[in-house]
Scaffold this motif. Structure first.
Motif, mmCIF file in Angstrom:
data_model
loop_
_atom_site.group_PDB
_atom_site.id
_atom_site.type_symbol
_atom_site.label_atom_id
_atom_site.label_comp_id
_atom_site.label_asym_id
_atom_site.label_seq_id
_atom_site.Cartn_x
_atom_site.Cartn_y
_atom_site.Cartn_z
ATOM 1 N N LYS A 65 0.926 -1.148 -0.006
ATOM 2 C CA LYS A 65 -0.154 -0.117 0.029
ATOM 3 C C LYS A 65 0.877 1.368 0.142
ATOM 4 C CE LYS A 65 -4.131 1.218 2.633
ATOM 5 N NZ LYS A 65 -4.934 0.734 3.684
ATOM 6 N N GLU A 85 1.313 -5.319 -6.310
ATOM 7 C CA GLU A 85 0.625 -4.277 -5.805
ATOM 8 C C GLU A 85 1.241 -2.918 -5.791
ATOM 9 O OE1 GLU A 85 1.390 -6.900 -3.764
ATOM 10 O OE2 GLU A 85 -0.626 -7.925 -3.163
ATOM 11 N N LEU A 143 0.195 0.336 -8.463
ATOM 12 C CA LEU A 143 0.058 1.582 -7.655
ATOM 13 C C LEU A 143 0.894 2.600 -8.607
ATOM 14 C CD1 LEU A 143 -0.168 0.589 -4.096
ATOM 15 C CD2 LEU A 143 -1.928 1.781 -5.082
ATOM 16 N N GLU A 174 1.863 2.283 -11.843
ATOM 17 C CA GLU A 174 1.122 2.432 -12.961
ATOM 18 C C GLU A 174 -0.247 3.202 -12.815
ATOM 19 O OE1 GLU A 174 2.558 -2.071 -14.494
ATOM 20 O OE2 GLU A 174 0.300 -1.429 -14.481
ATOM 21 N N LEU A 175 -0.825 3.139 -11.682
ATOM 22 C CA LEU A 175 -2.155 3.788 -11.577
ATOM 23 C C LEU A 175 -1.608 5.466 -11.777
ATOM 24 C CD1 LEU A 175 -5.117 3.914 -10.729
ATOM 25 C CD2 LEU A 175 -4.393 4.154 -8.360
ATOM 26 N N ARG A 225 0.956 6.690 -12.525
ATOM 27 C CA ARG A 225 1.978 7.274 -13.485
ATOM 28 C C ARG A 225 3.436 7.250 -13.146
ATOM 29 N NH1 ARG A 225 -2.061 10.930 -17.066
ATOM 30 N NH2 ARG A 225 -3.440 9.292 -17.661
ATOM 31 N N LEU A 256 -4.692 9.999 -13.314
ATOM 32 C CA LEU A 256 -4.347 8.657 -12.886
ATOM 33 C C LEU A 256 -4.740 7.692 -14.219
ATOM 34 C CD1 LEU A 256 -6.352 7.845 -9.511
ATOM 35 C CD2 LEU A 256 -3.954 8.612 -9.813
ATOM 36 N N ASP A 257 -4.258 6.698 -14.356
ATOM 37 C CA ASP A 257 -4.048 5.808 -15.195
ATOM 38 C C ASP A 257 -4.498 4.586 -14.978
ATOM 39 O OD1 ASP A 257 -3.344 5.011 -17.760
ATOM 40 O OD2 ASP A 257 -1.224 5.244 -17.846
ATOM 41 N N LEU A 284 -8.802 -1.349 -6.248
ATOM 42 C CA LEU A 284 -8.532 -1.812 -7.759
ATOM 43 C C LEU A 284 -8.097 -3.191 -7.938
ATOM 44 C CD1 LEU A 284 -6.656 0.737 -10.095
ATOM 45 C CD2 LEU A 284 -6.017 -1.738 -9.906
ATOM 46 N N HIS A 295 -6.436 -5.800 -10.564
ATOM 47 C CA HIS A 295 -5.843 -5.678 -11.844
ATOM 48 C C HIS A 295 -6.279 -6.916 -12.470
ATOM 49 C CE1 HIS A 295 -2.616 -5.198 -14.565
ATOM 50 N NE2 HIS A 295 -2.381 -3.996 -14.386
ATOM 51 N N ARG A 338 -2.725 -9.159 -13.614
ATOM 52 C CA ARG A 338 -2.016 -9.499 -12.092
ATOM 53 C C ARG A 338 -2.967 -10.323 -11.333
ATOM 54 N NH1 ARG A 338 0.295 -3.849 -12.240
ATOM 55 N NH2 ARG A 338 2.327 -4.244 -13.348
ATOM 56 N N ILE A 392 -4.964 -9.316 -9.096
ATOM 57 C CA ILE A 392 -4.659 -9.169 -7.520
ATOM 58 C C ILE A 392 -5.640 -7.818 -7.243
ATOM 59 C CG2 ILE A 392 -2.534 -9.865 -7.018
ATOM 60 C CD1 ILE A 392 -1.481 -6.834 -7.602
ATOM 61 N N GLU A 393 -5.906 -7.711 -6.092
ATOM 62 C CA GLU A 393 -6.767 -6.694 -5.438
ATOM 63 C C GLU A 393 -5.826 -5.862 -4.721
ATOM 64 O OE1 GLU A 393 -9.681 -7.180 -2.372
ATOM 65 O OE2 GLU A 393 -10.549 -5.545 -2.708
ATOM 66 N N VAL A 394 -5.880 -4.464 -5.169
ATOM 67 C CA VAL A 394 -5.036 -3.668 -4.134
ATOM 68 C C VAL A 394 -6.018 -2.589 -3.535
ATOM 69 C CG1 VAL A 394 -3.333 -1.821 -4.411
ATOM 70 C CG2 VAL A 394 -3.317 -3.704 -5.989
ATOM 71 N N LYS A 395 -5.746 -2.479 -2.284
ATOM 72 C CA LYS A 395 -6.612 -1.645 -1.535
ATOM 73 C C LYS A 395 -5.842 -0.208 -1.554
ATOM 74 C CE LYS A 395 -9.965 -3.657 1.066
ATOM 75 N NZ LYS A 395 -11.179 -3.417 0.921
ATOM 76 N N VAL A 396 -6.384 0.633 -2.350
ATOM 77 C CA VAL A 396 -5.570 1.988 -2.548
ATOM 78 C C VAL A 396 -5.303 2.829 -1.218
ATOM 79 C CG1 VAL A 396 -5.455 4.078 -3.710
ATOM 80 C CG2 VAL A 396 -6.133 1.667 -4.909
ATOM 81 N N GLY A 397 -6.409 2.681 -0.456
ATOM 82 C CA GLY A 397 -6.358 3.267 0.646
ATOM 83 C C GLY A 397 -6.084 4.857 0.839
ATOM 84 N N ASP A 398 -6.517 5.507 -0.173
ATOM 85 C CA ASP A 398 -6.438 7.019 -0.312
ATOM 86 C C ASP A 398 -7.218 7.678 -1.184
ATOM 87 O OD1 ASP A 398 -5.578 9.661 -0.597
ATOM 88 O OD2 ASP A 398 -3.484 9.333 -0.221
ATOM 89 N N LEU A 432 -6.949 9.335 -4.281
ATOM 90 C CA LEU A 432 -6.784 8.563 -5.729
ATOM 91 C C LEU A 432 -7.988 7.630 -5.923
ATOM 92 C CD1 LEU A 432 -3.260 7.062 -4.428
ATOM 93 C CD2 LEU A 432 -3.496 8.976 -6.194
ATOM 94 N N ILE A 433 -8.530 6.792 -5.083
ATOM 95 C CA ILE A 433 -9.649 5.993 -5.582
ATOM 96 C C ILE A 433 -10.610 6.074 -4.389
ATOM 97 C CG2 ILE A 433 -10.673 3.805 -6.070
ATOM 98 C CD1 ILE A 433 -8.216 3.418 -7.825
#
Lengths: 128, 331
Positions: free
Chosen positions: A47, A78, A82, A84-85, A87, B278-279, B290, B292, B295, B297-303, B306-307
């Motif tokens: 994270k 992960e 992030l 890539e997201l 950039r 963002l991309d 998110l 992916h 990949r 996988i699940e990513v908790k962005v936590g902000d 951002l998301i």
């Protein structure tokens, strides 16, 4: 071939505000040479928040000021997602590459001895 | 002929029940984390539950009951040992319709997606005159059955015991059409993409303002945004300046995509905020996470910058969590 030192920065699982501050402090102490080479290891990262991303940008900025280079070490899926997201991966790609001696990466010990294991850094030899 | 339907939803809160005539309400759709069945998520502008209900109404079903299944995966709860809250709710619903004099019970588990023609299924059932007709894709049973309710009248003991006896006489209708198991997050994106590209009957709910681009009511798209079809922008969604929404993307209702962000081959679940610059590529994005697609996988962005949850959304939305928890994703 000239051999110089690279600083390996191993980021913690959660790279947020606290860890970002610590990275800033650590790098200030460590990056004393001109043209520093920094290897950022994201292999444990799950994270990263905006503060963490800002810290990475600051790190890049400092390195650029001193005519150095930054490159990725290990990369967790992960962290790759992030970066890539946001950039950030493209920014890292702008730096000229440098080759580090393979055994040095395997060492990657952590110098963190403070209250929390947020990140470690160690100087390793690289060839430029 | 009087037809009623019992729809069971995977996940959700076990045994929770709602009855017709109301379709799933916005309140029900915006459930808590883990409690929201994916059948209630909008996919190309409408939930699978609401799409199923619309198709059921077209064959003249008078009323329906929606039951959340919890962990149970059975369409016909004949194998369950000790009755759980799902079985209790199912028994109660069957009793209600049998006592009301309903002739046919349509049992649907809103899990895998199919383009089944319910009218054709009903016709087949009436022709073969069996107590139960089930839909199959090859040897795989699909979660749709028609049950002759009159055979359950005067049943001794529970309805599921009576059903167990009748199941020996079931007839099959082989279905040859589109099937998506919706077993993994990748399946969900595949359904979105297949809907956008016209490979299945899941059509985007909105106006096709130009070829391969559908827009829901009150969607706001900045004039500087670039959109490449096939793409869908849902009702009330906002697309900021200089955004790029590329082919194979669905931005569901009330989402906000902030300035300069690119979304490509992705499904942005309803009520999601995506920050600026963002991309988002090959991903499912919902609430704060998110997934992916490549990949896995699940990513908790936590902000939330951002998301996060879109300011427009009325309540907390379970989002991606229910997809991931409902279907184990390989890490």
């Amino acid at each position: 071939m000239e051999t110089m030192s690279a600083i390996v920065v191993k980021l913690p699982e959660v790279f947020g505000a606290k860890a970002a501050r610590k990275l800033g402090r650590e790098l200030k102490n460590k990056v004393t040479i001109t043209a520093p080479h920094i290897v950022i290891d994201f292999s444990r990262v799950k994270k990263i928040d905006l503060k963490g991303l800002e810290a990475l940008l600051s790190c890049m900025e400092e390195v650029v000021k001193q005519d150095g280079a930054v490159q990725f070490g290990g990369m967790s899926p992960e962290a790759a997602t992030l970066l890539e997201l946001t950039r950030m991966n493209r920014l890292f790609e702008k730096f000229p590459g440098f080759a580090a001696d393979a055994p040095a990466f395997e060492l990657s010990p952590e110098l963190v001895s403070e209250e929390e294991r947020v990140e470690g850094s160690v100087q390793v030899p690289v060839t430029a | 002929m009087r037809i009623a339907a019992i729809l069971s939803l995977p996940d959700g809160n076990q045994g929770e029940e709602s009855t017709s005539p109301a379709k799933s309400t916005p309140h029900a759709r915006l459930g808590g984390l883990g409690g929201t069945s994916f059948a209630r998520f909008d996919i190309l502008g409408q939930s699978l539950l609401d799409r199923t209900l619309t198709r059921i109404e077209q064959i003249g079903a008078l009323s329906h009951t929606v039951i959340s299944q919890g962990k149970s995966t059975e369409l016909l709860p004949v194998r369950s040992g000790t009755p759980n809250s799902f079985v209790t709710a199912w028994e109660k619903s069957v009793a209600k319709y049998v006592n009301d004099g309903v002739d046919l019970l349509l049992l649907v588990r809103v899990a895998a997606y199919t383009d089944i023609d319910f009218a054709q299924f009903l016709k087949f059932h009436l022709e073969v005159n069996s107590p139960i007709t089930r839909l199959y894709a090859g040897e795989t049973p699909l979660d749709v059955a028609l049950l002759d309710a009159s055979r359950l009248r005067n049943a001794e003991g529970s309805y599921r015991h009576k059903l167990r006896a009748l199941i020996q006489q079931q007839r099959r209708l082989d279905y040859q059409g589109y099937v998506n198991p919706l077993a993994t997050p990748v399946d969900f994106y595949t359904l979105v993409e297949d809907g956008l590209r016209g490979r299945c009957g899941l059509h985007p709910v909105g106006q096709e303002t130009r070829q391969w681009f559908w827009q829901g009511r009150d969607a706001e798209i900045d004039s500087s945004a670039v959109i490449t079809g096939p793409a869908f922008i849902g009702e009330g969604a906002q697309i900021g300046a200089c955004c790029t929404i590329a082919a194979g993307s669905s931005i569901e209702r009330n989402c906000e995509v902030d300035c300069g962000t690119t979304v490509e081959e992705s499904w942005v679940m309803q009520d999601t905020y995506i920050g600026a610059a963002l991309d988002v590529r090959r991903a499912i994005v919902g609430h704060d996470s998110l997934f992916h697609l490549d990949r896995n996988i699940e990513v908790k962005v936590g902000d939330p910058d951002l998301i996060g949850t879109a300011p427009k959304s009325a309540a907390f939305f379970g989002g991606l969590g229910s997809l991931i928890w409902g279907h184990e994703a390989a890490g």
